[in-house]
Enzyme design. Sequence first.
Site, PDB file in Angstrom:
ATOM      1  N   GLY A 294       0.825  -1.205   0.000  1.00 13.02           N
ATOM      2  CA  GLY A 294       0.000   0.000   0.000  1.00 13.02           C
ATOM      3  C   GLY A 294       0.852   1.245   0.000  1.00 13.02           C
ATOM      4  O   GLY A 294       1.799   1.381  -0.775  1.00 13.02           O
ATOM      5  N   GLY A 295       0.535   2.157   0.923  1.00  9.42           N
ATOM      6  CA  GLY A 295       1.232   3.444   0.974  1.00  9.42           C
ATOM      7  C   GLY A 295       2.725   3.306   1.206  1.00  9.42           C
ATOM      8  O   GLY A 295       3.505   4.178   0.814  1.00  9.42           O
TER       9      GLY A 295
ATOM     10  N   ALA B 270      24.769   4.393 -30.434  1.00  7.87           N
ATOM     11  CA  ALA B 270      25.255   4.018 -29.108  1.00  7.87           C
ATOM     12  C   ALA B 270      26.626   4.635 -28.830  1.00  7.87           C
ATOM     13  O   ALA B 270      26.969   4.926 -27.681  1.00  7.87           O
ATOM     14  CB  ALA B 270      25.311   2.503 -28.976  1.00  7.87           C
TER      15      ALA B 270
HETATM   16  C1  HXC Z   1      -3.422  -1.853  11.314  1.00  7.56           C
HETATM   17  C2  HXC Z   1      -2.250  -3.758  10.971  1.00  7.56           C
HETATM   18  C3  HXC Z   1      -2.071  -3.424   9.619  1.00  7.56           C
HETATM   19  C4  HXC Z   1      -2.615  -2.201   9.172  1.00  7.56           C
HETATM   20  C5  HXC Z   1      -1.119  -5.306   9.964  1.00  7.56           C
HETATM   21  N1  HXC Z   1      -1.663  -4.931  11.138  1.00  7.56           N
HETATM   22  N2  HXC Z   1      -1.376  -4.400   9.026  1.00  7.56           N
HETATM   23  N3  HXC Z   1      -2.924  -2.973  11.802  1.00  7.56           N
HETATM   24  N4  HXC Z   1      -3.278  -1.443  10.052  1.00  7.56           N
HETATM   25  N5  HXC Z   1      -2.458  -1.803   7.912  1.00  7.56           N
HETATM   26  C6  HXC Z   1      -1.614  -5.670  12.398  1.00  7.56           C
HETATM   27  C7  HXC Z   1      -2.427  -6.920  12.364  1.00  7.56           C
HETATM   28  O1  HXC Z   1      -3.758  -6.631  12.708  1.00  7.56           O
HETATM   29  C8  HXC Z   1      -1.747  -7.771  13.426  1.00  7.56           C
HETATM   30  O2  HXC Z   1      -2.175  -7.351  14.706  1.00  7.56           O
HETATM   31  C9  HXC Z   1      -0.298  -7.389  13.287  1.00  7.56           C
HETATM   32  O3  HXC Z   1      -0.281  -6.121  12.601  1.00  7.56           O
HETATM   33  C10 HXC Z   1       0.482  -8.375  12.473  1.00  7.56           C
HETATM   34  O4  HXC Z   1      -0.226  -8.629  11.276  1.00  7.56           O
HETATM   35  P1  HXC Z   1      -0.488 -10.095  10.721  1.00  7.56           P
HETATM   36  O5  HXC Z   1      -1.528  -9.972   9.702  1.00  7.56           O
HETATM   37  O6  HXC Z   1      -0.748 -11.016  11.883  1.00  7.56           O
HETATM   38  O7  HXC Z   1       0.918 -10.457  10.132  1.00  7.56           O
HETATM   39  P2  HXC Z   1       1.230 -11.238   8.803  1.00  7.56           P
HETATM   40  O8  HXC Z   1       0.437 -12.489   8.741  1.00  7.56           O
HETATM   41  O9  HXC Z   1       2.720 -11.354   8.773  1.00  7.56           O
HETATM   42  O10 HXC Z   1       0.757 -10.307   7.622  1.00  7.56           O
HETATM   43  C11 HXC Z   1       1.381  -9.061   7.415  1.00  7.56           C
HETATM   44  C12 HXC Z   1       0.568  -8.268   6.360  1.00  7.56           C
HETATM   45  C13 HXC Z   1      -0.909  -8.254   6.722  1.00  7.56           C
HETATM   46  C14 HXC Z   1       0.760  -8.971   5.000  1.00  7.56           C
HETATM   47  C15 HXC Z   1       1.204  -6.904   6.278  1.00  7.56           C
HETATM   48  O11 HXC Z   1      -0.999  -7.845   8.070  1.00  7.56           O
HETATM   49  C16 HXC Z   1      -1.711  -7.326   5.876  1.00  7.56           C
HETATM   50  O12 HXC Z   1      -2.088  -7.694   4.776  1.00  7.56           O
HETATM   51  N6  HXC Z   1      -2.015  -6.137   6.429  1.00  7.56           N
HETATM   52  C17 HXC Z   1      -2.849  -5.196   5.727  1.00  7.56           C
HETATM   53  C18 HXC Z   1      -2.136  -4.597   4.561  1.00  7.56           C
HETATM   54  C19 HXC Z   1      -2.940  -3.523   3.946  1.00  7.56           C
HETATM   55  O13 HXC Z   1      -3.903  -3.793   3.199  1.00  7.56           O
HETATM   56  N7  HXC Z   1      -2.670  -2.227   4.346  1.00  7.56           N
HETATM   57  C20 HXC Z   1      -3.415  -1.119   3.917  1.00  7.56           C
HETATM   58  C21 HXC Z   1      -2.880  -0.740   2.544  1.00  7.56           C
HETATM   59  S1  HXC Z   1      -3.717   0.624   1.920  1.00  7.56           S
HETATM   60  P3  HXC Z   1      -2.329  -8.367  15.914  1.00  7.56           P
HETATM   61  O14 HXC Z   1      -2.771  -7.490  17.037  1.00  7.56           O
HETATM   62  O15 HXC Z   1      -3.321  -9.365  15.504  1.00  7.56           O
HETATM   63  O16 HXC Z   1      -0.970  -8.956  16.113  1.00  7.56           O
HETATM   64  C22 HXC Z   1      -2.648   1.834   2.033  1.00  7.56           C
HETATM   65  C23 HXC Z   1      -3.138   3.053   1.407  1.00  7.56           C
HETATM   66  C24 HXC Z   1      -2.123   4.129   1.405  1.00  7.56           C
HETATM   67  O17 HXC Z   1      -1.583   1.712   2.544  1.00  7.56           O
HETATM   68  C25 HXC Z   1      -2.090   4.747   0.050  1.00  7.56           C
HETATM   69  C26 HXC Z   1      -1.246   5.981   0.075  1.00  7.56           C
HETATM   70  C27 HXC Z   1      -0.857   6.331  -1.349  1.00  7.56           C
END
Ligand code: HXC
Length: 510
Positions: free
Chosen positions: A169-170, A405
Site C-alpha cells: 500500500g502506501g 550508441a
Molecule cells: C493496522 C495492521 C495493519 C494495518 C497489519 N496490522 N497491518 N494494523 N493497520 N495496515 C496488524 C495486524 O492486525 C496484526 O495485529 C499485526 O499487525 C500483524 O499482522 P499479521 O496480519 O498477523 O501479520 P502477517 O500475517 O505477517 O501479515 C502481514 C501483512 C498483513 C501482509 C502486512 O498484516 C496485511 O495484509 N495487512 C494489511 C495490509 C494492507 O492492506 N494495508 C493497507 C494498505 S492501503 P495483531 O494485534 O493481531 O498482532 C494503504 C493506502 C495508502 O496503505 C495509500 C497511500 C498512497
Amino acid sequence: MKEILAELEHRRETARLGGGLKRIDAQHARGKLTARERIDIFLDEGSFEEFDMFKQHRCTDFGMDEAHIPGDGVVTGWGTVNGRVVYVFSKDFTVFGGSLSETHAQKIIKIQDMALQNRAPIIGLFDAGGARIQEGVAALAGYGEVFQRNVIASGVIPQISLIMGPCAGGDVYSPAMTDFIFMVRDTSYMFVTGPDVVKTVTNETVTAEELGGASVHTTKSSIADGGFDNDVEALLEMRRLIDFLPMNNAADVPEVDCHDDPSRLDLSLDTLIPNNPNKPYDMKELVLKTVDESDFFEIQAGFAKNIITGFGRIEGRTVGIIANQPMVLAGVLDSDASRKAARFVRFCDCFNIPIVTFVDVPGFLPGTAQEYGGLIKHGAKLLFAYAEATVPKVTVITRKAYGGAYDVMSSKHIGGDINYAWPTAEIAVMGAKGAVEILYRSELADKDKIAKRTKDYETRFANPFVAAERGYIDEVIMPHSTRKRVSRALALLRAKKVAMPLKKHDNIPL
Ligand code: HXC
C-alpha cells in the site's frame, strides 16, 4: 528524584519492547531482526540518538483508545556511519504491524525535515502493513506529507530504502521516490496490492514472493537495486553504500585513504580483448582492475546485465562506473539497459560524483519488441542523462562503439571531458559485415568480393584512429595504463565547473 529517574528508565524499557516479547519472538522466528536491533547494526556503536520514543497515536476508533504502545510503530532518530551523520527511521512490525498512523507519519516527517535542513542522508528500514486501517484518511494524509518531503529532498540529500519485511500500500511509494531501494531475500516483499486483491480483481493466483519478492524486483521489475540474504548482510552493505555517498548535493565526494597506487599498471588488460571481435569478455574484470582495491558496489546487478552500474573509488574518491557488458547480449543497449544506466547517471550528477564510462557496444537492440516497448524514448533517457550531466566524465572505449550508441555512451559530442580509446577500439556507424551488406547489396552473391569489401571496411573503420584524427578521442591509450590514465584525468577535472542555462527543470523523456 530517584523514583523520577527510575520512572524514565521504566518508560524507556517499555518503549524498547515495542509490541512485546511474544511479537519480538515471532519476528525472530521469521528470520527478521527487530526495528531497534536493525538500527544497532546499521549505525556506529552507541551513536544512535532516538527521537519521539514516547509518541502515541490519537485514534479512538475500533478500540484503539485501549491500545497504546509508545513509539507508535516506528523508531526514528540519527546516528553515524563510520563517523558521518545519517538519519534513520525503522518500522517496528511488532507494533500494529508497523502500520502508518497520523502520529507515526509525524515521526518520520520530523526526521525527514531534519535530514533535509542539516543536509545529511536518510535511510528508511521498512517492515510494515501500510496505512493504519483504523485511522483512515489521517493515515493517508500522513503518507502524502512523507511523499512530498521525499520529492523536495530528492537531489539534495541521498535517500535510501531498505525493505526488510512486508511493504504494501502506501509504504511502497515513499521508497519508490528515494534514490535506492534494497531488499532482503525471502523475508521481504513490495506491492501496491497484495495477493488477495490480485485474486479478486484479476483472478490470478500468486504468492507474496511471486508478486513482489526480492527475486522479482531485482531481476524483472527493476524496482529494487539489489537483494541481500539476511538482515545483517543488508544492513552492513548499506553502511558500505553510505561510505561511497556524499552527504548532500553541495558536498564533495567522500575521500578515504587510498592504499592502491593510482598509477598501478595492469599488464593483464593488454590481453583482455579476444582476437575474435565477436567473442565476449568480462567487462567486470576491467572495472575491478581500475577501481581502488577492486572495491565495487554494484547497483542493479541482477537487472539488464548487458550494462554494469555501480560505485567505486579512484585515489580514494567516489566515482560512478557505467560499462557495457559484452558477456550479455553482446553489451547491446536495449530499453532496460538504457533506463538502468540513465537513472544511475542522474544520481551521480545530482551528487557531484564523477562518471567513468567503459564502452563496448554494438548499438541499440533491433526488433519489434524493443521498438514497441519504446526503445526510442528509453534510449533517449540515457542520451539525455549523459548530455545534461555536468560532473567530470571520463570515457574509455575498449572495443566496439557503433552507431547511435557511440554518441550516447558519454562521447565527446555530448560533453565527455576526456575520451580515451584502446588500440582495439572500433568506432564506426556499424560493424563491417552489416555495413558491407548495405553498401554492396548488388555484390552479395560474390562471396570473395564481399570478403574483400568487409576487410577494406574493417581496415578503414575498425580502429580508433579515424576518431582520434578528428579529436573525438583525446588519446589512444595502452589497456594496461587505464587506471593511471583515468585517475590522472579525474584529478585534472576535480575543479570542473559548467554553467547550464537557468531553467525550472528539464523535461527528460520519462
Ligand atoms: C493496522 C495492521 C495493519 C494495518 C497489519 N496490522 N497491518 N494494523 N493497520 N495496515 C496488524 C495486524 O492486525 C496484526 O495485529 C499485526 O499487525 C500483524 O499482522 P499479521 O496480519 O498477523 O501479520 P502477517 O500475517 O505477517 O501479515 C502481514 C501483512 C498483513 C501482509 C502486512 O498484516 C496485511 O495484509 N495487512 C494489511 C495490509 C494492507 O492492506 N494495508 C493497507 C494498505 S492501503 P495483531 O494485534 O493481531 O498482532 C494503504 C493506502 C495508502 O496503505 C495509500 C497511500 C498512497
